[in-house]
Each structure stands twice: as structure tokens, then as C-alpha cells.
Design a protein around this motif. Structure first.
Motif, short mmCIF file in Angstrom:
data_model
loop_
_atom_site.label_atom_id
_atom_site.label_comp_id
_atom_site.label_asym_id
_atom_site.label_seq_id
_atom_site.Cartn_x
_atom_site.Cartn_y
_atom_site.Cartn_z
N CYS A 44 0.83 -1.20 0.00
CA CYS A 44 0.00 0.00 0.00
C CYS A 44 0.88 1.26 0.00
N PRO A 45 0.69 2.15 -0.97
CA PRO A 45 1.52 3.36 -1.02
C PRO A 45 1.17 4.39 0.05
N TRP A 46 0.03 4.29 0.68
CA TRP A 46 -0.38 5.23 1.71
C TRP A 46 0.24 4.90 3.07
N ASP A 48 2.94 2.36 3.27
CA ASP A 48 4.18 1.62 3.00
C ASP A 48 4.11 0.17 3.46
N ALA A 59 0.24 9.60 -1.77
CA ALA A 59 0.61 8.40 -2.51
C ALA A 59 0.52 8.59 -4.02
#
Length: 74
Positions: A44-46, A48, A59
């Protein structure tokens, strides 16, 4: 001191601004990316991949400034 809350989480301001479960991944640390040919599970980029939302993270900023790599480049 009047109105002072103890440190056990009873302070509504501290609770509201404390670490929270990442909503995009529902705390799992993984999201499904549909970028590319087939859907794939990615960190998840929000958050990490930690499952707790990081403050000050955008993100989608890397996609806007062109610094994002191909899927799977992590």
C-alpha cells in the motif's frame, strides 16, 4: 488542572490525531493494482505496507511528477 485527561486514551483530541488504520488497504498493508496487464497485489503506497496511515503522505504525487517506475519496481 481542570479538564486534563489521563494518558489512557480518554482524550478525544489525542485519539482523533493518533495513529489510525490505513483506510485504502483496511490495515492489511496490501492493495490490488490494476496498472499493467493483470491485477497484482502490491504494498500500500499510503502506509508503505505497515497498515497504519502515515501522515503527510501523498501516494499519488509520484505519478504526477513522473518519478514512478513500472509496476513491480519496488
Amino acid at each position: 488542572m481542570a479538564g486534563k485527561q489521563d494518558d489512557d486514551g480518554d482524550d478525544p483530541v489525542a485519539v482523533a490525531h493518533g495513529p489510525r488504520e490505513c483506510m485504502p488497504c483496511r490495515g492489511t498493508g496490501k492493495v490490488i493494482s490494476t496498472l499493467g496487464d493483470e491485477p497484482s497485489t502490491v504494498a500500500c503506497p499510503w502506509c508503505d505496507g505497515d497498515g497504519v496511515r502515515l501522515t503527510g503522505v501523498d501516494a499519488q504525487a509520484k505519478w504526477l511528477d513522473g518519478t514512478a517506475g513500472a509496476p513491480g519496481d519496488r
